[in-house]
Design a protein around this motif. Structure first.
Motif, PDB file in Angstrom:
ATOM      1  N   THR A  75       0.825  -1.191   0.000  1.00  0.00           N
ATOM      2  CA  THR A  75       0.000   0.000   0.000  1.00  0.00           C
ATOM      3  C   THR A  75       0.868   1.253   0.000  1.00  0.00           C
ATOM      4  N   HIS A  76       0.442   2.256  -0.748  1.00  0.00           N
ATOM      5  CA  HIS A  76       1.195   3.514  -0.773  1.00  0.00           C
ATOM      6  C   HIS A  76       1.167   4.160   0.604  1.00  0.00           C
ATOM      7  N   ILE A  77       2.326   4.601   1.046  1.00  0.00           N
ATOM      8  CA  ILE A  77       2.492   5.205   2.362  1.00  0.00           C
ATOM      9  C   ILE A  77       2.634   6.719   2.208  1.00  0.00           C
ATOM     10  N   THR A  78       2.029   7.476   3.125  1.00  0.00           N
ATOM     11  CA  THR A  78       2.184   8.929   3.136  1.00  0.00           C
ATOM     12  C   THR A  78       2.704   9.372   4.497  1.00  0.00           C
ATOM     13  N   PHE A 124       8.156  13.389  -0.386  1.00  0.00           N
ATOM     14  CA  PHE A 124       9.050  14.293   0.334  1.00  0.00           C
ATOM     15  C   PHE A 124       8.234  15.317   1.108  1.00  0.00           C
ATOM     16  N   GLN A 125       8.902  15.971   2.046  1.00  0.00           N
ATOM     17  CA  GLN A 125       8.274  17.055   2.798  1.00  0.00           C
ATOM     18  C   GLN A 125       9.330  18.093   3.163  1.00  0.00           C
ATOM     19  N   TYR A 126       9.026  19.355   2.853  1.00  0.00           N
ATOM     20  CA  TYR A 126       9.927  20.441   3.195  1.00  0.00           C
ATOM     21  C   TYR A 126       9.691  20.896   4.632  1.00  0.00           C
ATOM     22  N   GLU A 127      10.790  21.273   5.301  1.00  0.00           N
ATOM     23  CA  GLU A 127      10.734  21.791   6.660  1.00  0.00           C
ATOM     24  C   GLU A 127      11.447  23.137   6.704  1.00  0.00           C
ATOM     25  N   LEU A 179       5.832  22.014   5.507  1.00  0.00           N
ATOM     26  CA  LEU A 179       4.979  22.306   4.365  1.00  0.00           C
ATOM     27  C   LEU A 179       4.169  21.059   4.016  1.00  0.00           C
ATOM     28  N   PRO A 180       3.096  21.199   3.246  1.00  0.00           N
ATOM     29  CA  PRO A 180       2.333  20.009   2.854  1.00  0.00           C
ATOM     30  C   PRO A 180       3.211  19.011   2.098  1.00  0.00           C
ATOM     31  N   GLU A 181       2.876  17.753   2.239  1.00  0.00           N
ATOM     32  CA  GLU A 181       3.630  16.691   1.591  1.00  0.00           C
ATOM     33  C   GLU A 181       3.718  16.912   0.085  1.00  0.00           C
ATOM     34  N   ASN A 182       4.926  16.726  -0.442  1.00  0.00           N
ATOM     35  CA  ASN A 182       5.197  16.818  -1.884  1.00  0.00           C
ATOM     36  C   ASN A 182       4.951  18.214  -2.460  1.00  0.00           C
ATOM     37  N   LYS A 183       5.070  19.242  -1.604  1.00  0.00           N
ATOM     38  CA  LYS A 183       4.931  20.622  -2.048  1.00  0.00           C
ATOM     39  C   LYS A 183       6.196  21.398  -1.704  1.00  0.00           C
ATOM     40  N   TYR A 219       5.805  22.474  16.642  1.00  0.00           N
ATOM     41  CA  TYR A 219       5.884  22.952  15.262  1.00  0.00           C
ATOM     42  C   TYR A 219       4.492  23.306  14.735  1.00  0.00           C
ATOM     43  N   ILE A 220       4.481  23.867  13.543  1.00  0.00           N
ATOM     44  CA  ILE A 220       3.238  24.098  12.802  1.00  0.00           C
ATOM     45  C   ILE A 220       3.318  23.335  11.490  1.00  0.00           C
ATOM     46  N   GLU A 221       2.253  22.618  11.178  1.00  0.00           N
ATOM     47  CA  GLU A 221       2.140  21.892   9.916  1.00  0.00           C
ATOM     48  C   GLU A 221       1.122  22.610   9.032  1.00  0.00           C
ATOM     49  N   PHE A 222       1.584  23.107   7.911  1.00  0.00           N
ATOM     50  CA  PHE A 222       0.678  23.786   6.975  1.00  0.00           C
ATOM     51  C   PHE A 222      -0.165  22.756   6.233  1.00  0.00           C
TER      52      PHE A 222
END
Length: 250
Positions: A2-5, A240-243, A73-77, A38-41
């Protein structure tokens, strides 16, 4: 498989605020740990939205004696146009992580090494001493805070703690966080005196043996060399995820 996020990844801290733009997570019991404060957008912020959010988090943390701000930042953004230049001009650090997953059957097996022993810990003495030494690089207060976390994990049925010995000496460790269908490798580390001996691979192999019916997942620094090891070990890239982070000295 299964695809993982990133939603499958465990994160410590408590949700203290949520709106249409972000989730604010705070850990009052471990203020020094950036990864649980932290803050997650929820969507990519525009420049003015980021400025306002950064001011809010800075004030919130300053009122509690914290000297950092951290954002996901949001995943893959990636940061939208104009934000990267602003971050650089204001002294923010930009980094990214990568998410990997593997079915245990796909992990390349290693032969026995009589010098290396990997165990699920039954007591905390060796494990805490090893972890404390490694955590001291981030300061005594942080290392002491992690002791409390390790003790909590020891009592948690959803966390397995592994310790590797090299010729009888504690040499590496990892926590495995269990959720439905997944086993997350967290905090994999090897003492600098025992690196390049296959200890990290044998810690992972033990995870594969213990949880052969689950998908094994982990987050790697997107700009560090361990990610290359995971790729060679047949882990599959999931995203990926940017921090964004800044530490204030005043």
């Amino acid at each position: 498989m299964t695809h993982i996020t990133y939603k499958n990844i465990h994160r410590d801290g408590r949700l203290v605020k949520e709106n249409e733009l972000y989730k604010h997570v705070h850990d009052p019991e471990f203020l020094e740990r950036y990864s649980s404060n932290y803050i997650e957008f929820l969507r990519a912020p525009r420049l003015e939205e980021f400025r306002e959010t950064a001011d809010y988090l800075k004030d919130y943390h300053a009122a509690r004696g914290q000297k950092h701000v951290k954002f996901h930042l949001p995943e893959n953004k990636k940061p939208i146009d104009g934000l990267s230049d602003h971050l650089a001009s204001k002294g923010f650090e930009i980094s990214f992580t990568e998410l990997y997953a593997i079915h245990p059957n796909d992990f390349p097996r290693m032969g026995e090494d009589p010098d290396i022993r990997v165990e699920v810990i039954s007591g905390l003495d060796d494990y805490l001493a090893f972890q404390y030494e490694q955590d001291l690089i981030y300061g005594e207060s942080f290392a002491k805070g992690k002791v409390a976390v390790h003790r909590q994990h020891f009592e948690d049925d959803h966390v397995t703690q592994l310790l590797a010995y090299y010729k009888g000496h504690p040499a590496g460790a990892v926590d495995v966080i269990l959720k439905e269908g997944t086993a997350e490798i967290d905090g994999l580390m090897v003492h600098e005196d025992y690196r390049k001996k296959g200890i990290a691979s044998r810690l992972q192999q033990k995870v594969m043996e213990l949880y052969s019916d689950r998908t094994v997942i982990l987050v790697a620094d997107g700009e560090d060399t361990p990610r290359e090891m995971y790729q060679k070990q047949n882990y599959r890239y999931q995203g990926f995820q940017y921090e964004i982070q800044k530490i204030y000295t005043e």
